[in-house]
Structure formats: C-alpha cells, structure tokens
Motif scaffolding. Structure first.
Motif, PDB file in Angstrom:
ATOM      1  N   GLY A 122      -0.546  -0.426  -9.848  1.00 16.45           N
ATOM      2  CA  GLY A 122       0.145  -0.340  -9.394  1.00 16.45           C
ATOM      3  C   GLY A 122      -0.897   1.236  -8.652  1.00 16.45           C
ATOM      4  O   GLY A 122      -1.050   0.997  -7.769  1.00 16.45           O
ATOM      5  N   ARG A 123      -0.543   1.899  -8.960  1.00 16.42           N
ATOM      6  CA  ARG A 123      -1.446   2.972  -8.626  1.00 16.42           C
ATOM      7  C   ARG A 123      -3.013   2.398  -7.600  1.00 16.42           C
ATOM      8  O   ARG A 123      -2.938   2.772  -6.524  1.00 16.42           O
ATOM      9  CB  ARG A 123      -0.980   4.301  -8.908  1.00 16.42           C
ATOM     10  N   PHE A 124      -3.045   1.448  -8.987  1.00 11.21           N
ATOM     11  CA  PHE A 124      -4.704   1.141  -8.725  1.00 11.21           C
ATOM     12  C   PHE A 124      -4.719   0.411  -7.744  1.00 11.21           C
ATOM     13  O   PHE A 124      -5.542   0.584  -6.722  1.00 11.21           O
ATOM     14  CB  PHE A 124      -5.242   1.183  -9.788  1.00 11.21           C
ATOM     15  N   MET A 125      -4.323  -0.987  -7.156  1.00 12.01           N
ATOM     16  CA  MET A 125      -3.955  -1.561  -6.692  1.00 12.01           C
ATOM     17  C   MET A 125      -3.538  -1.010  -5.210  1.00 12.01           C
ATOM     18  O   MET A 125      -4.374  -1.136  -4.144  1.00 12.01           O
ATOM     19  CB  MET A 125      -3.164  -2.339  -6.329  1.00 12.01           C
ATOM     20  N   ARG A 126      -2.766  -0.046  -5.138  1.00 15.52           N
ATOM     21  CA  ARG A 126      -1.611   0.788  -4.144  1.00 15.52           C
ATOM     22  C   ARG A 126      -3.745   1.875  -3.122  1.00 15.52           C
ATOM     23  O   ARG A 126      -4.306   1.772  -1.847  1.00 15.52           O
ATOM     24  CB  ARG A 126      -1.690   1.464  -4.093  1.00 15.52           C
ATOM     25  N   MET A 127      -4.296   1.714  -4.541  1.00 14.55           N
ATOM     26  CA  MET A 127      -5.577   2.506  -3.307  1.00 14.55           C
ATOM     27  C   MET A 127      -6.472   1.702  -2.519  1.00 14.55           C
ATOM     28  O   MET A 127      -7.112   1.835  -2.166  1.00 14.55           O
ATOM     29  CB  MET A 127      -6.078   3.301  -4.659  1.00 14.55           C
ATOM     30  N   LEU A 128      -6.783   0.449  -3.592  1.00 17.06           N
ATOM     31  CA  LEU A 128      -7.576  -0.532  -3.311  1.00 17.06           C
ATOM     32  C   LEU A 128      -6.901  -0.645  -1.608  1.00 17.06           C
ATOM     33  O   LEU A 128      -7.274  -0.814  -0.611  1.00 17.06           O
ATOM     34  CB  LEU A 128      -7.205  -1.686  -3.951  1.00 17.06           C
ATOM     35  N   LEU A 129      -5.922  -1.203  -2.081  1.00 15.07           N
ATOM     36  CA  LEU A 129      -4.938  -1.885  -0.467  1.00 15.07           C
ATOM     37  C   LEU A 129      -5.064  -0.725   0.771  1.00 15.07           C
ATOM     38  O   LEU A 129      -5.399  -0.876   1.501  1.00 15.07           O
ATOM     39  CB  LEU A 129      -3.161  -1.938  -0.581  1.00 15.07           C
ATOM     40  N   GLY A 133       0.658  -1.388  -0.069  1.00 13.76           N
ATOM     41  CA  GLY A 133      -0.020   0.028   0.196  1.00 13.76           C
ATOM     42  C   GLY A 133       1.120   1.302  -0.040  1.00 13.76           C
ATOM     43  O   GLY A 133       0.079   2.616  -0.023  1.00 13.76           O
ATOM     44  N   ASN A 134       2.160   1.124   0.087  1.00 11.85           N
ATOM     45  CA  ASN A 134       2.744   2.395   0.478  1.00 11.85           C
ATOM     46  C   ASN A 134       3.882   2.558  -0.281  1.00 11.85           C
ATOM     47  O   ASN A 134       4.724   3.394  -0.395  1.00 11.85           O
ATOM     48  CB  ASN A 134       3.750   2.477   1.571  1.00 11.85           C
ATOM     49  N   GLY A 135       3.898   1.655  -1.283  1.00  8.49           N
ATOM     50  CA  GLY A 135       4.819   1.415  -2.198  1.00  8.49           C
ATOM     51  C   GLY A 135       5.471   0.190  -2.733  1.00  8.49           C
ATOM     52  O   GLY A 135       5.079  -0.496  -2.716  1.00  8.49           O
ATOM     53  N   THR A 136       6.385   0.976  -4.157  1.00  6.28           N
ATOM     54  CA  THR A 136       6.146  -0.445  -5.069  1.00  6.28           C
ATOM     55  C   THR A 136       7.908  -1.352  -4.514  1.00  6.28           C
ATOM     56  O   THR A 136       8.861  -0.704  -3.542  1.00  6.28           O
ATOM     57  CB  THR A 136       6.534   0.080  -6.613  1.00  6.28           C
ATOM     58  N   LEU A 137       7.867  -2.604  -4.678  1.00  9.33           N
ATOM     59  CA  LEU A 137       8.529  -3.484  -4.326  1.00  9.33           C
ATOM     60  C   LEU A 137       9.318  -3.780  -5.060  1.00  9.33           C
ATOM     61  O   LEU A 137      10.653  -4.133  -5.151  1.00  9.33           O
ATOM     62  CB  LEU A 137       8.282  -5.086  -3.033  1.00  9.33           C
ATOM     63  N   GLU A 170      -7.868   5.433  -0.539  1.00  6.46           N
ATOM     64  CA  GLU A 170      -6.825   6.417  -0.567  1.00  6.46           C
ATOM     65  C   GLU A 170      -5.605   6.269  -1.188  1.00  6.46           C
ATOM     66  O   GLU A 170      -5.624   4.670  -0.826  1.00  6.46           O
ATOM     67  CB  GLU A 170      -7.265   6.476   1.215  1.00  6.46           C
ATOM     68  N   LEU A 171      -5.033   7.497  -1.726  1.00  6.58           N
ATOM     69  CA  LEU A 171      -4.073   6.859  -2.294  1.00  6.58           C
ATOM     70  C   LEU A 171      -3.446   8.108  -2.226  1.00  6.58           C
ATOM     71  O   LEU A 171      -3.469   9.461  -2.753  1.00  6.58           O
ATOM     72  CB  LEU A 171      -3.692   6.332  -3.429  1.00  6.58           C
TER      73      LEU A 171
END
Length: 413
Positions: A294-301, A57-61, A305-306
């Motif tokens: 990836g940004r869309f997935m982070r919003m879901l996680l 949720g906080n960034g790309t691994l 919110e992103l």
C-alpha cells in the motif's frame, strides 16, 4: 566502465501540490459486497484467506483480513500477514532501476551487455522449412538486448512455464533459469548465454525473466546484492519494513500459505522464500504485506513521493506509467486487450476494450501466487489483494476490479 557506484539517497522534499483528481468514495453497501464475496470464497474453500487494502495517495481507506493465513496450522489471517508476491517484485525492481536512470548511471537505450558481458553475442532460434516442408531451427545473430527491452519484456527471453514447450523453454527448465535455489546469479547468466532467444529483441512481447536480468544489472551497477540495493533505494525510504527476499525469524509466524492440496502447489515450492536464495530474483523473489505494498502504491499515486521522501520525479513516474510497446504484441499477451505495457507493469490504454471495469491510465500487475495490485491516478485509488491461491489468480483479477469499482459512489469533489 566503472561499476560499483555509490547509491544516491532519496531526496527529502516538501509535499508538492498534486494534479487535480477526483478521489473515489465508497458506499457502505458496496464495501459490504466485497466483504461478503471474500468471506463466501473462504467458506467455500476457493481461497484459504485474503487481505484486501484500498488506499488513496494520502492514506488507507479500507483494510481487512479474511479467513486463514495457514490452514494446516490453523492460524487466522492478519492484516500484517506476509505473502509471496512473485511478479509483484517486478515493479519494485523497476523503480530502483529507474532511479539509476535518473542518476545517469544507466540509460534505457544501453545494451544490457554493457553491464552484463555474459549476455554479449546472443543468438535467436528461427524455425525455417526446407523445400520439402521439413522444419529446422537456424541460429541467427540477435540484435543487442537493451535496458528498455528488459522493462517491457521485449528482450526475446522467456519463462519455461508459459506457452507450449519447445527446445528453448525446455532448456530454461533443464537449466533452472528461473530458480532461486539452484544457480547463482553468475551461473544463471552463463547458462542463459548458451540458450537461444525466442525472438529478436524489440520485436515481440514475451513475458520472461527479463526483470531478473534487470535486477542483476542493478547489482552490477550499484556493487550491492539486489536485496541490499532494493532495501536502500526503495524499501527503507518507503517504510516497507516487511518486504524481504527471505522470510525468517519472527516473520515466519506471519507467512501465509496456500491451502494444502492446491493444484498449483509447485508454484509455492518454487517460491519457498523460507531459506536463503542462491540468487536474488528481481522477477519473483520477494515477500511483502498489504500494508507495505500500500505504501508503494501511495508513492506511485503521489508521482514518486511519500511522506516527504521523493524516490522518482513526477515526470519519471508518468513515463513509467505510459505505454512502451506501441503496436508490439506477442502470442501470449498477458496484459490483454485494451492494455499496453509500461516500465515494469501493464498500463490501461482505454476506458473500454478490456473485459474488466477500469480507467485509462491505470497501472497494474500481479503475481503467479495470486497477489494483484492496481493504481488508478484519475480516481486517486490504489488496490492490493493478497492471497496465496495460484489457481485462482485470473478469477480475482476480474472479480475484484468489478467489485471495487462497483462499490464506488459519486466521486468526491
């Protein structure tokens, strides 16, 4: 009722405390196995190339590009290569539609014909047999399709390319119902009016053009074309700069293509995306990058919110990622064993049962072009694999999940 309502701007909020999760850690050896698999598949000609992105949720691994973006043009794959995402368009449109639900502009229980009167008074094709055993098709009145039916594919609509050809699917093919470059949205809806439904709405899961119809609802309610509405409601707020319905100009140099001679090249021709569409397909019409998705997935996680911008409330995201089918199934149940279907994507109902490694509570879907994503909130994990190899999509649905979960070490605390 009044249509053409103004769009509500996403709410900017302070970063909220997230519920407790156990973020996954990945071992170097496990990640190297993933690299070796994709490099080997490229070398063997299984796929032309790929981009894999793993995020929290906080960034790309992890993000790497493999192979060729375009074999014929000898262009290497880039991290920002653009892919036809096909049915991975559906979750994007579903989020926009749920924003309208939150704003009180539509309700899940509303008949679709409230917004699209072209779809009023539909019929269902029912096969009956006479005393002599001869089959005959009878048209009976359909229960009104609801907005919820569109989200969860219980509308009675279909796709012409799924399942055995029958008179209904033949009519879809002949009338180019799923086409992007034939009928306009208005013409497509008028043609649908004349074609019977496959099933009574609410009775059967039948994967279909339902999300195309949902996209046209978004257009009618907002008074904007779907590309403009989605850009304002989802893409710009999330910083998804390369998610578009037509790949043109400088972006063309980043467009990934299937290997020449791919046995499912007809799919790529259907979703050309290099020319202006006659209608914007909410079910299959977008292109995107691994970074954007990836940004869309982070919003879901992050439960809606992103980066301080909230699209949906946490309660709404949880509701979308809950099963909305209950016991309803269908002859072609694409989510598979151990899964239900939420509002725009499949949801995993059990840790077991399914034939792939995973976790209860995941949401996932993929595109017919070969793209695939999933989010696993319990592990604070999102994965998107971008490939353009339609005939390999089922293989990677299984192997990539097993590789990713197999690459995990002990969860961080």
């Amino acid at each position: 009722m009044a249509l053409g309502l103004a769009l509500g701007a996403p709410t900017v909020v302070p970063a909220a405390a997230r519920e407790a999760v156990t973020p996954a850690r990945f071992t170097p050896a496990g990640l190297e196995r993933i690299r070796a698999q994709l490099r080997g598949d490229v070398a063997q000609g299984r796929i032309p190339g790929a981009v894999l992105l793993i995020t929290r949720g906080n960034g790309t691994l992890f993000q790497e590009a493999f192979g060729q973006q375009d074999v014929a043009a000898a262009r290497p794959m880039r991290r920002d290569s653009i892919f036809r995402i096909a049915s991975m368009t559906k979750p994007l449109v579903s989020v926009a539609a749920m924003q309208l639900v939150e704003q009180g502009k539509i309700q899940l229980s509303d008949p679709v014909a409230t917004y699209l009167p072209e779809l009023q008074g539909l019929k269902v094709a029912v096969e009956r047999r006479d005393a002599g055993g001869q089959a005959a098709t009878e048209l009976v009145d359909a229960r009104p399709i609801t907005i919820q039916d569109l989200f969860r594919h219980t509308s009675g609509l279909t796709y012409h390319f799924l399942g055995q050809m029958n008179p209904v699917r033949r009519a879809y093919a002949d009338q180019d119902i799923a086409g992007l470059y034939g009928p306009t949205a208005s013409e497509m809806l008028s043609r649908l009016k004349a074609i019977p439904l496959m099933y009574q709405p609410g009775s059967t899961f039948e994967y279909s053009v339902s999300t195309d119809i949902l996209g046209h609802v978004v257009e009618r309610v907002t008074g904007k074309t779907l590309d403009a509405a989605l850009d304002e409601m989802v893409l710009k707020p999330l910083g998804m700069r390369d998610t578009v319905f037509q790949v043109a100009g400088p972006r063309l140099a980043r467009l990934a293509n299937a290997r020449p001679g791919d046995p499912d090249m007809e799919t790529m021709n259907w979703l050309d995306l290099t020319k202006p569409p006659k209608r914007f397909s909410g079910g299959a019409g977008a292109a995107s990058t691994a970074q954007d998705y990836g940004r869309f997935m982070r919003m879901l996680l992050n439960e809606g919110e992103l980066d301080g911008v909230r699209l949906l409330s946490p309660q709404t995201v949880r509701y979308m990622m809950s099963d909305h089918l209950g016991p309803v199934r269908g002859p072609i149940y694409l989510p598979g064993p151990g899964h239900g279907f939420g509002l725009g994507f499949a949801v995993r109902a059990d840790d077991g049962v399914a034939t792939t490694i995973g976790h209860k509570g995941e949401a996932w879907w993929g595109g017919i072009t070969g793209t695939r994503f999933w989010v696993d909130p319990a592990n604070d994990l999102g994965v998107v694999l971008m490939i353009q190899a339609p005939n390999q999509r089922n293989y990677y649905q299984s192997v990539m999940r097993n590789l990713v979960y197999g690459a995990m070490g002990r969860a961080s605390r």
